[in-house]
Design an enzyme around this catalytic site. Structure first.
Site, short mmCIF file in Angstrom:
data_model
loop_
_atom_site.label_atom_id
_atom_site.label_comp_id
_atom_site.label_asym_id
_atom_site.label_seq_id
_atom_site.Cartn_x
_atom_site.Cartn_y
_atom_site.Cartn_z
N ASP A 35 0.88 -1.17 0.00
CA ASP A 35 0.00 0.00 0.00
C ASP A 35 0.92 1.23 0.00
O ASP A 35 1.78 1.37 0.88
CB ASP A 35 -0.88 -0.03 1.26
CG ASP A 35 -1.93 1.07 1.24
OD1 ASP A 35 -1.58 2.22 0.91
OD2 ASP A 35 -3.09 0.77 1.57
N THR A 100 -3.13 13.92 -14.00
CA THR A 100 -4.35 13.99 -14.79
C THR A 100 -4.62 15.36 -15.40
O THR A 100 -4.24 16.40 -14.83
CB THR A 100 -5.55 13.61 -13.89
OG1 THR A 100 -6.76 13.80 -14.62
CG2 THR A 100 -5.62 14.47 -12.64
N TYR A 124 -11.45 14.89 -6.99
CA TYR A 124 -10.40 14.05 -7.58
C TYR A 124 -9.25 14.92 -8.09
O TYR A 124 -8.08 14.67 -7.77
CB TYR A 124 -11.00 13.21 -8.71
CG TYR A 124 -10.00 12.54 -9.62
CD1 TYR A 124 -9.28 11.42 -9.19
CD2 TYR A 124 -9.76 13.02 -10.91
CE1 TYR A 124 -8.36 10.80 -10.03
CE2 TYR A 124 -8.84 12.40 -11.76
CZ TYR A 124 -8.15 11.29 -11.32
OH TYR A 124 -7.23 10.69 -12.15
#
Ligand SMILES: NC(=O)c1ccc[n+]([C@@H]2O[C@H](COP(=O)([O-])OP(=O)(O)OC[C@H]3O[C@@H](n4cnc5c(N)ncnc54)[C@H](OP(=O)(O)O)[C@@H]3O)[C@@H](O)[C@H]2O)c1
Length: 296
Positions: A35, A100, A124
């Site tokens: 993780d 992004t 996001y």
């Protein structure tokens, strides 16, 4: 050797496949292995595998759910990248981090360049912007690749959703007033593998780059191409109806324009993204002719 985090996602799985096919040494760690928010686990992975480059394909990518699952989004998109960046700096290993187009607000008329001001309009995008900042602040040797509208053979994405809908519906209603650049995971994975040796050699190319499929379209244009590509294989010819964003309300707002100008990447690395139309046709064919190989 490349150490990959987030190997279970659509980009991660493609990176694992492409490295195996190309004989590129890569250790693929999915979330169950490591993780990225667990600093001890990340440091252990670094010391066990002694990578020459680290690639982060892990992220929280549920754009609408991020509006309410803000802490989960922050963990995956800000805290995790900060942990990876700190570990990369401590080990003096270059980090490739993926970001992004949704860091932009979409109000620009032309394609976005790297130094355009970021102003995310959804949760996001805000967490991804914070992740970029954490990478820049913590890892001097970083390459941030901002990409957009990611699709491929693995995982969940727009192309697969359209194929499912085309199989059963006679009409698809798709948003035609959001503009962007569809980017295939195969293209992005090949690019990460191809720039990795230059990063491992400590070439001074650190910074933020836009990298997307070449050409721009709308979701409606993308869907129309997918439907056209599947028709000869399925015999299905649903109509693709253009609609506006306001006719398709979602929890998260999306930028009206998130077309990325990828000129900087091409100037520095000498190549650019593959045409989205060719990749859409190729992946549609691959999915429909080998469906049994790709479960979900
Ligand atoms: N998808 C798009 O359209 C798009 C567009 C622009 C940019 N991007 C960026 O492209 C990159 C790759 O996206 P993708 O589409 O391949 O995403 P994806 O398919 O959702 O894969 C992300 C992977 O990261 C894993 N992950 C999440 N939190 C983690 C953690 N704390 N530790 C380790 N692994 C963790 C997820 O595991 P679980 O499934 O267990 O959560 C999943 O396997 C991301 O940085 C994304 O922000 C994507």
């Amino acid at each position: 050797m490349i150490l990959l985090f987030g190997a279970g996602g659509q980009l991660g799985r493609e990176l694992a496949r492409a490295s195996a096919a190309g004989g590129v040494p890569l250790v693929a760690l999915s979330r169950v292995d490591t993780d990225i928010t667990d600093a001890t686990a990340v440091r252990t992975a670094f010391s066990r595998h002694k990578p020459s480059v680290v690639a982060n394909a892990a992220a929280y990518t549920k754009v609408d759910a991020a509006e309410t699952e803000t802490e989960a989004a922050r963990q995956g998109n800000e805290i995790g990248p900060a942990v990876l960046a700190a570990a990369s700096a401590a080990a003096d290993v270059p980090l490739v981090h993926v970001s992004t187009d949704y860091v932009f607000d979409g109000s620009k008329e032309l394609a976005y360049v790297e130094h355009d001001p970021i102003a995310p309009i959804n949760a996001y995008g805000r967490t991804k912007a914070a992740g970029e900042r954490a990478v820049r602040e913590n890892a001097p040797k970083h390459v941030i690749l901002r990409t957009s509208w990611v699709y491929g053979e693995f995982g969940q994405n727009f192309l697969k959703t359209m194929l499912k809908l085309a199989a059963t519906r006679d009409e698809l209603r798709v948003v035609a007033d959001q503009h962007g650049c569809p980017t295939s995971t195969a293209d992005l994975a090949a690019t990460i593998l191809s720039i990795a040796p230059r990063l491992a050699a400590n070439e001074n190319v650190w910074g933020t780059y836009h990298y997307a499929g070449s050409g721009a379209t709308t979701w409606h244009g993308f869907a129309s191409r997918i439907v056209a590509a599947q028709a000869p294989l399925t015999g299905r010819t649903p109509r693709v109806i253009p609609i506006t964003t306001s006719e398709f309300p979602t929890a998260a707002r999306r930028p009206a324009n998130s077309v990325l100008d990828c000129g900087k990447f091409a100037r520095v690395f000498g190549f650019g993204g593959r045409p989205w139309i060719e990749e859409t046709d190729r992946i549609t064919r691959a999915l429909l002719t080998a469906e049994e190989r790709h479960v979900a």
